[in-house]
Scaffold this motif. Structure first.
Motif, PDB file in Angstrom:
ATOM      1  N   GLU A   1      -2.890  -0.173  -4.575  1.00  0.00           N
ATOM      2  CA  GLU A   1      -3.200   0.243  -5.940  1.00  0.00           C
ATOM      3  C   GLU A   1      -1.916   0.517  -6.717  1.00  0.00           C
ATOM      4  O   GLU A   1      -1.067   1.286  -6.297  1.00  0.00           O
TER       5      GLU A   1
ATOM      6  N   ASP B   1      -6.757 -10.139   7.919  1.00  0.00           N
ATOM      7  CA  ASP B   1      -7.660  -9.209   7.233  1.00  0.00           C
ATOM      8  C   ASP B   1      -7.430  -7.803   7.782  1.00  0.00           C
ATOM      9  O   ASP B   1      -7.808  -7.502   8.916  1.00  0.00           O
TER      10      ASP B   1
ATOM     11  N   ALA C   1     -10.612 -12.297   2.036  1.00  0.00           N
ATOM     12  CA  ALA C   1     -10.809 -10.860   2.201  1.00  0.00           C
ATOM     13  C   ALA C   1      -9.593 -10.070   1.730  1.00  0.00           C
ATOM     14  O   ALA C   1      -9.732  -9.070   1.013  1.00  0.00           O
ATOM     15  N   LEU C   2      -8.394 -10.510   2.107  1.00  0.00           N
ATOM     16  CA  LEU C   2      -7.199  -9.765   1.724  1.00  0.00           C
ATOM     17  C   LEU C   2      -6.991  -9.814   0.216  1.00  0.00           C
ATOM     18  O   LEU C   2      -6.664  -8.790  -0.405  1.00  0.00           O
TER      19      LEU C   2
ATOM     20  N   GLY D   1      -9.204  -9.999  -1.967  1.00  0.00           N
ATOM     21  CA  GLY D   1     -10.191  -9.113  -2.566  1.00  0.00           C
ATOM     22  C   GLY D   1      -9.884  -7.642  -2.362  1.00  0.00           C
ATOM     23  O   GLY D   1     -10.186  -6.815  -3.228  1.00  0.00           O
ATOM     24  N   GLN D   2      -9.284  -7.289  -1.231  1.00  0.00           N
ATOM     25  CA  GLN D   2      -8.983  -5.887  -0.937  1.00  0.00           C
ATOM     26  C   GLN D   2      -7.792  -5.372  -1.732  1.00  0.00           C
ATOM     27  O   GLN D   2      -7.767  -4.209  -2.136  1.00  0.00           O
TER      28      GLN D   2
ATOM     29  N   ASP E   1      -5.030  -1.272  -0.130  1.00  0.00           N
ATOM     30  CA  ASP E   1      -5.387  -1.876  -1.418  1.00  0.00           C
ATOM     31  C   ASP E   1      -4.194  -2.026  -2.352  1.00  0.00           C
ATOM     32  O   ASP E   1      -4.286  -2.713  -3.369  1.00  0.00           O
TER      33      ASP E   1
ATOM     34  N   PRO F   1      -8.372   1.450   4.120  1.00  0.00           N
ATOM     35  CA  PRO F   1      -8.015   0.070   3.753  1.00  0.00           C
ATOM     36  C   PRO F   1      -6.712   0.030   2.977  1.00  0.00           C
ATOM     37  O   PRO F   1      -6.291   1.005   2.352  1.00  0.00           O
TER      38      PRO F   1
ATOM     39  N   SER G   1      -8.855  -5.069   7.228  1.00  0.00           N
ATOM     40  CA  SER G   1     -10.023  -4.187   7.317  1.00  0.00           C
ATOM     41  C   SER G   1     -10.699  -4.252   8.680  1.00  0.00           C
ATOM     42  O   SER G   1     -11.584  -3.453   8.974  1.00  0.00           O
TER      43      SER G   1
ATOM     44  N   SER H   1      -5.714  -4.568  -4.792  1.00  0.00           N
ATOM     45  CA  SER H   1      -6.130  -4.343  -6.181  1.00  0.00           C
ATOM     46  C   SER H   1      -5.565  -5.391  -7.121  1.00  0.00           C
ATOM     47  O   SER H   1      -6.220  -5.778  -8.099  1.00  0.00           O
TER      48      SER H   1
ATOM     49  N   ASP I   1       0.823  -1.204   0.000  1.00  0.00           N
ATOM     50  CA  ASP I   1       0.000   0.000   0.000  1.00  0.00           C
ATOM     51  C   ASP I   1       0.859   1.256   0.000  1.00  0.00           C
ATOM     52  O   ASP I   1       0.493   2.262  -0.607  1.00  0.00           O
TER      53      ASP I   1
ATOM     54  N   TRP J   1     -10.227 -14.786   5.943  1.00  0.00           N
ATOM     55  CA  TRP J   1      -9.316 -13.639   5.931  1.00  0.00           C
ATOM     56  C   TRP J   1      -8.473 -13.606   4.654  1.00  0.00           C
ATOM     57  O   TRP J   1      -8.195 -12.534   4.119  1.00  0.00           O
TER      58      TRP J   1
END
Length: 511
Positions: A439, A249, A462-463, A465-466, A437, A435, A251, A468, A233, A459
Motif C-alpha cells: 500500500e 503468489d 494473483a500477485l 491483484g494483491q 499489498d 498479505p 498468499s 495495491s 510491502d 500466480w
C-alpha cells in the motif's frame, strides 16, 4: 527460476535516508542501531569471476534485525556499470530460486536486460543471505544430499506412485525430512532462523542506500518476485519501479504452492509433448498420436524405471524413477532444454541409458561439481520453509499429494511431498504476517507467461491483484518468465517502464 526441490517451490532498513520505516508506520529497526550499516562504504574492487568490467564488494548486515548489535553477516554484491553516460541509477536483479546467485546472474547481463536498459542502469546483483558467497547455509554433505534427493524412491512400492504411500513409505519420507531439518539445526542453528525473505528485503534496502539511490529499481524473476513483493510491502515509499516476472503468489503457504505448481508443470508437460510429437525423433510417439498418448508413454516409461533403474555413465548413483522424473522436470523450465530432454528420453527409452536425464537433474540442483553441490538446495528449503506457515501433520501432505496427483499425475505427488521439511521447520523462524499489498507504492509491473511451468500464470494474476499498485503484463507463450524471452511486445513494455516509468493498461497481453 523457481526451482523445485523434490517439490518444494519454490524462490531493510536503511534508516539514515528519508522515509525510513515499514510503510507509514514507525521504523521496525532502531535508527541508532542501524546507522552503522547504512553508513558503510562499498569498496568496489576486482571480481574473482565474470566479465572484466565487473566490480565486486561486500557489505554487512545484522544476522538478526531484532538484535542488530549482535552478530553480523556479509553480503556479496557485483556491479556491471552502465554502458551509456546518461545513467538513471542502479537496477538490482535477482534470478530466483530461492538459492539462485544474483552475484553470478550479473555476469549474463546481455541476456538479463536489453541494450537500452544496460545503457541507463548499473546492473547490480547480490547473493541473498544464506546463498553462495553470502554466509551460505549448509545442512547436508553432498553424499547425504544425494540420499535426500533419492529418498522418494525408497518410500514407494511397485510403480513408484507417490500419490498413495503406505504407512511405511510415509514414515520413510518423514524420517528423511526430519533428518534434513535436524542437520540444519546442527550445522547452521542461528542462520536457519534468519534466512527468510523479509530479511532479504531489508538487506536489499541497505544496499539501495549504500548505492546512493533514493528509490529502488528492481527486476526479480520467479522467487525474486517474492523478494520484490516483500520490499514493496515494507518500504512502499522507496519504490521507483519493480518488475516482478514469473510471480510467486505470497498468499499461499508452501504446501498450497506445491500443489498449485503441479498445474503449471502439467501445462508445460503437455506443451513439450505436443511439440515432441511433431518431430521425427520423438521417443514418445509420432504422427497420429495424441498428446494424451505421449503423456501415457512417458508415464509408462517412468513406471518402468521404478522397477528397473537406468544405467549410469557418470557415477554410481542409481537412476530410479525419482531421478528420471527430475531430469524430465528440468526440461519444462525452458523451451531451450526440450531438445536435450528428447535426447535423454531417447537414450533412456531405447538403450536404457539414463545419463543425460541424470545430468539434467544435476543442472537443476546446481550439482556442477561431481563431488559436491552448490548450497542452493539448502537455501531453497530454508527460505521456503521460513516464508510462511505450513501444515505440521504428515497426513496433510499425503492428502495434498493425492490432490496434486489429480492435477498432474506424473509430477504432482512428488511436488507435494517435497514440501514436507516445512512441517518440521522451527516455528520461531517462520514469517507469519498478513498479505503483501505494498500500500502506497508506485505502480508495480507483474509479468506472467500463460504456459509457465514453475510459476503458473494464475500466480501472476494473483500477485498483481494483491499489490495495491500492481498491474499485469501477459506473455502468451511457453517457458519460465516473460522478459527477454523473445517477445518484443513484452520487452518494449518492460523497457519503457524501467526507463521512463511508462505504465501500460492493466491486463495488457502480448501474443
Amino acid at each position: 527460476m523457481a526451482v523445485t526441490l523434490t517439490g518444494v517451490v519454490l524462490l531493510v532498513g536503511g534508516c539514515t535516508v528519508p522515509g525510513a520505516g515499514e510503510g507509514s508506520e514507525e521504523p521496525t529497526e532502531s535508527l541508532g542501531a542501524l546507522v552503522d550499516f547504512t553508513d558503510q562504504e562499498l569498496e568496489w574492487g576486482d571480481c574473482d569471476s565474470g566479465p572484466s568490467e565487473a566490480e565486486c564488494a561486500v557489505y554487512e548486515v545484522p544476522l538478526d534485525y531484532d538484535e542488530p548489535q549482535d552478530e553480523r553477516i556479509g553480503i556479496a554484491v557485483k556491479r556491471m556499470p552502465a554502458t551509456g553516460d546518461d545513467v538513471i541509477g542502479s537496477l538490482l536483479v535477482n534470478p530466483g530460486g530461492p538459492g539462485g546467485s544474483g552475484f553470478d546472474y550479473v555476469d549474463h547481463a546481455p541476456y538479463i536486460v536489453s541494450d537500452r536498459v544496460r545503457e541507463r542502469f548499473d546492473l547490480v546483483g547480490f547473493d541473498p543471505r544464506g546463498v553462495g558467497r553470502s554466509s551460505p547455509i549448509t545442512c547436508l554433505s553432498a553424499a547425504e544430499l544425494d540420499e535426500f534427493i533419492g529418498a522418494e524412491a525408497e518410500s514407494v512400492d511397485g510403480d513408484g506412485d507417490m500419490s498413495e504411500l503406505t504407512e511405511a513409505g510415509m514414515a520413510r519420507m518423514e524420517e528423511s525430512s526430519r533428518g534434513f531439518v535436524e542437520a540444519c539445526r546442527t550445522n547452521a542453528p542461528e542462520l536457519m532462523l534468519n534466512v527468510g525473505t523479509v530479511n532479504v528485503a531489508r538487506d536489499m534496502d541497505v544496499l539501495r542506500a549504500l548505492l546512493g539511490d533514493e528509490k529502488l529499481t528492481y527486476l526479480g524473476a520467479s522467487y525474486g518476485t517474492h523478494i520484490g513483493a516483500h520490499y514493496a510491502d515494507r518500504f512502499p515509499e522507496r519504490v521507483r519501479a519493480l518488475v516482478l516476472d514469473g510471480a510467486v503468489d505470497p498468499s499461499q503457504d508452501q504446501l498450497d504452492l506445491s500443489v498449485a505448481q503441479a498445474t503449471g508443470f502439467e501445462t508445460a508437460l503437455r506443451a513439450f509433448v505436443e511439440d515432441c510429437l511433431t518431430r521425427g525423433d520423438c521417443p514418445l510417439g509420432g504422427e497420429g498420436d495424441s498428446v494424451a498418448d505421449g503423456v501415457a508413454a512417458l508415464d509408462a516409461f517412468l513406471t518402468s524405471t521404478a522397477e528397473e533403474p537406468l544405467t549410469n555413465g557418470m557415477d554410481d548413483r542409481e537412476i530410479n524413477r525419482a531421478r528420471a522424473e527430475l531430469g524430465v522436470l528440468a526440461a519444462l523450465y525452458s523451451e531451450s532444454w526440450w531438445e536435450r530432454v528428447r535426447q535423454g528420453l531417447d537414450d533412456a527409452m531405447n538403450d536404457g541409458d539414463g545419463t543425460v536425464l541424470l545430468q539434467l537433474g544435476d543442472d537443476l540442483y546446481s550439482r556442477n561439481d561431481p563431488r559436491d553441490y552448490e548450497n542452493s538446495t539448502a537455501a531453497l528449503i530454508a527460505v521456503n520453509c521460513s516464508d510462511s506457515p505450513s501444515p505440521r501433520e504428515v497426513e496433510d501432505y499425503a492428502e495434498a499429494a493425492a490432490e496434486a496427483g489429480e492435477e498432474s499425475p506424473i509430477f504432482g505427488p512428488t511436488l507435494a511431498w517435497g514440501a514436507l521439511p516445512c512441517a518440521f521447520w522451527p516455528e520461531e523462524a517462520v514469517f507469519s504476517e498478513g498479505p503483501l499489498d505494498g500500500e502506497g507504492a508506485a505502480p508495480i509491473m507483474v509479468v506472467g507467461t500463460t504456459r509457465d511451468s514453475a510459476t503458473p500464470y494464475a500466480w501472476a494474476e494473483a500477485l498483481a491483484g494483491q499489490l495495491s499498485s500492481g498491474f499485469l503484463v501477459t506473455r502468451d507463450g511457453d517457458g519460465h518468465t516473460g522478459y527477454q524471452m523473445g517477445d518484443a511486445c513484452v520487452d518494449r513494455m518492460v523497457d519503457a517502464y524501467l526507463i521512463d516509468l511508462e505504465v501500460p493498461r492493466d491486463g495488457m497481453a502480448c501474443a
